[in-house]
Scaffold this motif. Structure first.
Motif, PDB file in Angstrom:
ATOM      1  N   ILE A   1     -80.691  59.177  24.824  1.00 27.07           N
ATOM      2  CA  ILE A   1     -81.313  60.193  24.061  1.00 27.07           C
ATOM      3  C   ILE A   1     -79.387  60.869  23.611  1.00 27.07           C
ATOM      4  N   ALA A   2     -78.244  60.486  24.050  1.00 24.90           N
ATOM      5  CA  ALA A   2     -77.065  60.139  23.627  1.00 24.90           C
ATOM      6  C   ALA A   2     -77.347  59.999  22.435  1.00 24.90           C
ATOM      7  N   LEU A   3     -77.243  58.701  22.448  1.00 25.80           N
ATOM      8  CA  LEU A   3     -76.684  57.876  21.380  1.00 25.80           C
ATOM      9  C   LEU A   3     -77.655  58.567  19.914  1.00 25.80           C
ATOM     10  N   THR A   4     -78.754  58.311  20.684  1.00 24.24           N
ATOM     11  CA  THR A   4     -79.744  58.710  18.897  1.00 24.24           C
ATOM     12  C   THR A   4     -78.652  60.329  18.400  1.00 24.24           C
ATOM     13  N   LEU A   5     -78.239  61.194  19.337  1.00 30.87           N
ATOM     14  CA  LEU A   5     -77.286  62.741  19.050  1.00 30.87           C
ATOM     15  C   LEU A   5     -76.015  61.897  17.875  1.00 30.87           C
ATOM     16  N   VAL A   6     -75.424  61.097  18.045  1.00 28.01           N
ATOM     17  CA  VAL A   6     -74.641  60.021  18.596  1.00 28.01           C
ATOM     18  C   VAL A   6     -74.576  59.392  16.200  1.00 28.01           C
ATOM     19  N   ALA A   7     -76.009  58.383  16.487  1.00 26.79           N
ATOM     20  CA  ALA A   7     -76.688  58.220  15.442  1.00 26.79           C
ATOM     21  C   ALA A   7     -77.023  59.179  14.397  1.00 26.79           C
TER      22      ALA A   7
END
Length: 202
Positions: free
Chosen positions: A194-200
């Protein structure tokens, strides 16, 4: 005519909430530990209720007034989820750390609630589901938006309390340390994904 709208809201709310995420993983873990289950479920459900009410009442307009809000929430949420995921991976690596309940050690209520609220309010996906999507759907029912919103709120309460207290039934399985290690590892993967999708920005 209002009953079909209520059930439409219930179905839409349940469909958006049921996918596993940071909030759901935390509720599941607390249910398995039998720690502050009522408080955690209530905090999640009331938070959802507040956000759904904002969406139904037109809170989507705030994003146009404060364009900085979305990127700020994304960055803050991603940082928190990265930290929480790292803690879960560490617990999985150490093994047995998640069995604190079996050892008679219980985490205090307020730190638990603060973590729960952070996982809820610092996650932009929660706003997307409750405020934006449910808010947008509610506009189809002119004059009955509140009925749709009530259905979605009811779904939130039903889901979180079912998840929290239903998890207690799985407790015998998680008496084994390896089961906890697997759960902690999966929670870590969920948090970091989820964190990576937020950053992306997705």
């Amino acid at each position: 005519m209002t009953l079909p709208i209520f059930f439409t809201g219930f179905g839409a709310g349940l469909g958006l909430i049921v996918a596993i995420g940071a909030q759901n993983a935390f509720v599941l873990r607390q249910g398995l530990l039998k720690q502050h289950v009522l408080a955690v479920c209530l905090a999640c459900a009331l938070s959802d209720a507040a956000l759904i009410a904002l969406g139904v009442s037109g809170f989507r307009l705030v994003s146009t007034v404060m364009p900085w809000l979305d990127p700020a929430m994304r960055i803050g949420g991603a940082l928190f989820l990265l930290w929480y995921g790292a803690r879960s991976f560490l617990s999985a690596w150490r093994g047995g750390a998640a069995l604190l309940a079996e050892q008679g050690l219980t985490r205090p209520l307020w730190p638990t609630l603060l973590t729960c609220l952070a996982l809820t309010w610092l996650n932009p996906h929660v706003y997307l589901d409750t405020v934006v999507l449910l808010g947008a759907i509610s506009t189809r029912y002119d004059g009955a938006e509140h009925v749709f919103g009530l259905g979605a709120v009811t779904a939130s309460f039903a889901f979180f309390f079912s998840l929290g207290y239903g998890a207690c039934l799985l407790r015998p399985l998680f008496a084994r340390p390896n089961a906890w290690r697997i759960l902690d590892a999966l929670i870590g993967v969920v948090m970091w994904t989820i964190a990576l999708t937020l950053v992306a920005g997705r």
